[in-house]
Design an enzyme around this catalytic site. Structure first.
Site, PDB file in Angstrom:
ATOM      1  N   ASN A 100     -10.522   5.368   9.668  1.00 21.12           N
ATOM      2  CA  ASN A 100      -9.503   6.331   9.252  1.00 21.12           C
ATOM      3  C   ASN A 100     -10.055   7.726   9.539  1.00 21.12           C
ATOM      4  O   ASN A 100     -10.934   8.207   8.838  1.00 21.12           O
ATOM      5  CB  ASN A 100      -9.245   6.133   7.751  1.00 21.12           C
ATOM      6  N   ARG A 124      -0.283  18.952  -3.929  1.00 20.90           N
ATOM      7  CA  ARG A 124       1.042  19.122  -3.297  1.00 20.90           C
ATOM      8  C   ARG A 124       2.119  19.227  -4.365  1.00 20.90           C
ATOM      9  O   ARG A 124       2.105  18.485  -5.351  1.00 20.90           O
ATOM     10  CB  ARG A 124       1.347  17.933  -2.389  1.00 20.90           C
ATOM     11  N   GLU A 132      -6.064  -0.702   1.308  1.00 20.40           N
ATOM     12  CA  GLU A 132      -5.452  -0.385   2.605  1.00 20.40           C
ATOM     13  C   GLU A 132      -6.324  -0.870   3.758  1.00 20.40           C
ATOM     14  O   GLU A 132      -5.809  -1.316   4.786  1.00 20.40           O
ATOM     15  CB  GLU A 132      -5.192   1.123   2.696  1.00 20.40           C
ATOM     16  N   LEU A 135      -0.287   6.104  -6.841  1.00 21.88           N
ATOM     17  CA  LEU A 135      -0.701   7.383  -7.423  1.00 21.88           C
ATOM     18  C   LEU A 135      -2.168   7.642  -7.126  1.00 21.88           C
ATOM     19  O   LEU A 135      -3.065   7.147  -7.826  1.00 21.88           O
ATOM     20  CB  LEU A 135      -0.482   7.350  -8.947  1.00 21.88           C
ATOM     21  N   GLY A 136      -2.425   8.394  -6.068  1.00 22.49           N
ATOM     22  CA  GLY A 136      -3.796   8.801  -5.751  1.00 22.49           C
ATOM     23  C   GLY A 136      -3.789  10.310  -5.646  1.00 22.49           C
ATOM     24  O   GLY A 136      -3.068  10.992  -6.386  1.00 22.49           O
ATOM     25  N   HIS A 156       2.251   6.014   3.049  1.00 26.71           N
ATOM     26  CA  HIS A 156       1.576   5.031   2.162  1.00 26.71           C
ATOM     27  C   HIS A 156       2.127   3.613   2.388  1.00 26.71           C
ATOM     28  O   HIS A 156       1.996   2.758   1.507  1.00 26.71           O
ATOM     29  CB  HIS A 156       1.777   5.365   0.661  1.00 26.71           C
ATOM     30  N   LYS A 168     -13.589   7.880   7.778  1.00 27.77           N
ATOM     31  CA  LYS A 168     -13.878   6.863   6.760  1.00 27.77           C
ATOM     32  C   LYS A 168     -13.873   5.526   7.470  1.00 27.77           C
ATOM     33  O   LYS A 168     -13.027   5.291   8.336  1.00 27.77           O
ATOM     34  CB  LYS A 168     -12.770   6.844   5.696  1.00 27.77           C
ATOM     35  N   ASN A 203      -6.207   3.245 -12.855  1.00 28.18           N
ATOM     36  CA  ASN A 203      -7.247   3.616 -13.830  1.00 28.18           C
ATOM     37  C   ASN A 203      -6.781   4.410 -15.036  1.00 28.18           C
ATOM     38  O   ASN A 203      -7.598   4.700 -15.911  1.00 28.18           O
ATOM     39  CB  ASN A 203      -8.337   4.439 -13.122  1.00 28.18           C
ATOM     40  N   ARG A 210      -6.224   3.527  11.236  1.00 31.94           N
ATOM     41  CA  ARG A 210      -5.102   4.038  10.458  1.00 31.94           C
ATOM     42  C   ARG A 210      -4.495   5.216  11.211  1.00 31.94           C
ATOM     43  O   ARG A 210      -5.206   6.153  11.586  1.00 31.94           O
ATOM     44  CB  ARG A 210      -5.591   4.513   9.092  1.00 31.94           C
TER      45      ARG A 210
HETATM   46  P1  AMP Z   1      -7.282   7.994  -4.779  1.00 35.30           P
HETATM   47  O1  AMP Z   1      -6.747   9.058  -3.849  1.00 35.30           O
HETATM   48  O2  AMP Z   1      -6.473   6.725  -4.764  1.00 35.30           O
HETATM   49  O3  AMP Z   1      -8.767   7.739  -4.630  1.00 35.30           O
HETATM   50  O4  AMP Z   1      -7.100   8.569  -6.274  1.00 35.30           O
HETATM   51  C1  AMP Z   1      -7.718   9.750  -6.695  1.00 35.30           C
HETATM   52  C2  AMP Z   1      -7.162  10.131  -8.058  1.00 35.30           C
HETATM   53  O5  AMP Z   1      -7.421   9.060  -8.986  1.00 35.30           O
HETATM   54  C3  AMP Z   1      -7.824  11.376  -8.654  1.00 35.30           C
HETATM   55  O6  AMP Z   1      -6.838  12.203  -9.248  1.00 35.30           O
HETATM   56  C4  AMP Z   1      -8.723  10.791  -9.718  1.00 35.30           C
HETATM   57  O7  AMP Z   1      -8.955  11.695 -10.770  1.00 35.30           O
HETATM   58  C5  AMP Z   1      -7.883   9.627 -10.199  1.00 35.30           C
HETATM   59  N1  AMP Z   1      -8.682   8.721 -11.029  1.00 35.30           N
HETATM   60  C6  AMP Z   1      -9.727   7.951 -10.676  1.00 35.30           C
HETATM   61  N2  AMP Z   1     -10.250   7.340 -11.771  1.00 35.30           N
HETATM   62  C7  AMP Z   1      -9.511   7.738 -12.835  1.00 35.30           C
HETATM   63  C8  AMP Z   1      -9.546   7.470 -14.252  1.00 35.30           C
HETATM   64  N3  AMP Z   1     -10.461   6.664 -14.775  1.00 35.30           N
HETATM   65  N4  AMP Z   1      -8.622   8.073 -15.037  1.00 35.30           N
HETATM   66  C9  AMP Z   1      -7.696   8.898 -14.514  1.00 35.30           C
HETATM   67  N5  AMP Z   1      -7.604   9.189 -13.205  1.00 35.30           N
HETATM   68  C10 AMP Z   1      -8.503   8.619 -12.370  1.00 35.30           C
END
Ligand code: AMP
Length: 395
Positions: free
Chosen positions: A10, A237, A381, A205-206, A176, A17, A331, A87
């Site tokens: 990626n 964003r 992914e 939600l990332g 996504h 990555k 999480n 990707r």
């Molecule tokens: P990603 O892009 O899928 O790696 O997600 C990143 C997001 O996941 C960031 O906003 C992180 O703060 C959140 N995240 C990861 N671990 C936790 C957790 N234990 N509690 C709340 N948010 C989390």
């Protein structure tokens, strides 16, 4: 046939990555990140088994990083690398599925660059470097947009003059897709349903966030649009704003288009609302300590997410489950419970304990007894890209 190895790549404009996926193992054999490429501090980090290591590659570009990676990959794969999956962010309307990387595919990805000027050229850098280094290996492009090519026209068209769509491709594409597809298949397995005969709402939600309505294995609507800026509140964003905001900022503050793009993509979302951070973990901690900006950012995030899920439900004949995925979705019991609390009209409710313990890579159902299914499904992914690459190797 022995289990095969696929390298998944990626590429960003200054990063790569990577993960080496063996079809028989759930853990990656090797994974890592090359970052700050093209600068004096370029560096390659990798992890194999429990061991971590890194190597400085001063002024190294994408090709230099991949060349350093080659012996690591060959050793981790026992000399047997079967293919590479790349990707690619935007496949426009050309790609409805993964595609073998040949001259025609490369031409079509280049032609799509105006739709994704930041992402597709970066993806191409990695693809071109990998083809030079591994000319005899099957290489495959897997597109973030491809899964959403099943959207009906009433979901993908903007209410704009027709020629903008016909001549310039201005429409909703969605992103996504690899994650939405992977988790909906896993959810069907977990629920004992057939993916071809089930309906799901997904919240990915990332750092980037999107929702998706999936019916019988097909995407029927999604919250991102022409670009990954549309829809939900994200890390930096804004998601949806009044489109007249652009002219308002230009008129009242004299801002240029570049300045407004920077605002909406890099300075808004959780970061902009909280004035503190784009990272949900930090915001949850700050909220615990009474930080007003963090509290507001979380409230807006969850309300807007619930509103988007409710809107997506228009595309479903029935609801077999709501799926949470991505770093936040996998999480954060807090975000899941606050979001579901806005959806009581759908009779959704969570089991407090199941919600609290379903974190850190654990998947499973978290709904309260007798309420519609809510699942946490860790996304993968890289594995989906490897599976798509293997499918084309088999074809
Ligand atoms: P990603 O892009 O899928 O790696 O997600 C990143 C997001 O996941 C960031 O906003 C992180 O703060 C959140 N995240 C990861 N671990 C936790 C957790 N234990 N509690 C709340 N948010 C989390």
């Amino acid at each position: 046939m022995p289990a095969r190895n696929i390298l998944v790549i990626n590429c960003g404009s200054s990063s790569i990555k990577f993960a080496l996926v063996n079809e028989a193992h759930s853990q990656f054999t090797l994974s890592g990140l090359a970052e700050r490429l093209g600068s004096h501090d370029a560096v390659l980090h990798w992890q194999r088994g429990g061991e971590k290591d890194s190597l400085m590659i001063p002024n190294g570009d994408h090709r230099a990083a991949l060349a350093q990676l080659l012996p690591l990959v060959q050793s981790a794969a026992g000399g047997k690398l079967h293919g590479i999956g790349h990707r690619v962010v935007h496949g426009g309307e050309h790609f409805t599925a993964a595609s073998r990387l040949d001259e025609a595919t490369l031409r079509a990805i280049r032609a799509t660059a105006p739709l994704a000027p930041l992402h597709n050229p970066a993806n191409l850098l990695g693809i071109e470097a990998a083809i030079k280094l591994f000319p005899n290996l099957t290489q495959v492009a897997v597109f973030d947009t491809a899964f959403h090519q099943t959207l009906p026209e009433h979901a993908f068209r903007y209410a704009l003059p027709d020629h903008l769509y016909r001549e310039h491709g201005v429409r909703r594409y969605g992103f996504h897709g690899t994650s939405h597809r992977f988790v909906s298949h896993r959810a069907a397995e977990l629920a004992g349903l057939s993916v071809g005969d089930s309906s799901w709402l997904v919240a990915h939600l990332g750092n980037g966030c999107s929702t998706c309505a999936i019916v019988n294995g097909q995407s029927r609507d999604t919250s991102m649009g022409l670009t990954p800026l549309e829809g939900l509140v994200m890390g930096t964003r804004s998601g949806d704003v009044d489109p007249n905001l652009h002219s308002h900022l230009a008129r009242t503050l004299g801002w240029s288009l570049e300045r407004i793009e920077q605002l909406l993509n890099k300075e808004s979302g959780l970061l902009g609302l909280s004035g503190l951070s784009n990272d949900m973990r930090s915001l949850e901690q700050a909220r615990e300590q009474g930080h007003a900006g963090a509290t507001l950012a979380i409230e807006v995030f969850c309300y807007r997410l619930a509103k988007s899920l409710a809107a997506m439900s228009c595309a479903l004949p029935q609801l077999d489950g709501l799926i949470f995925t991505g770093g936040i979705g996998e999480n954060s019991p807090l975000i899941r419970s606050k979001t579901v609390a806005h959806l009581t009209l759908f009779n959704l409710a969570l089991d407090k304990e199941a919600n609290a313990r379903t974190v850190r890579g654990v998947g499973g159902s978290i709904q309260a007894y007798g309420h519609p299914r809510v699942l946490v499904v860790p996304t993968n992914e890289e594995r989906q890209i490897a599976l798509d690459t293997l499918a084309l190797l088999n074809a």
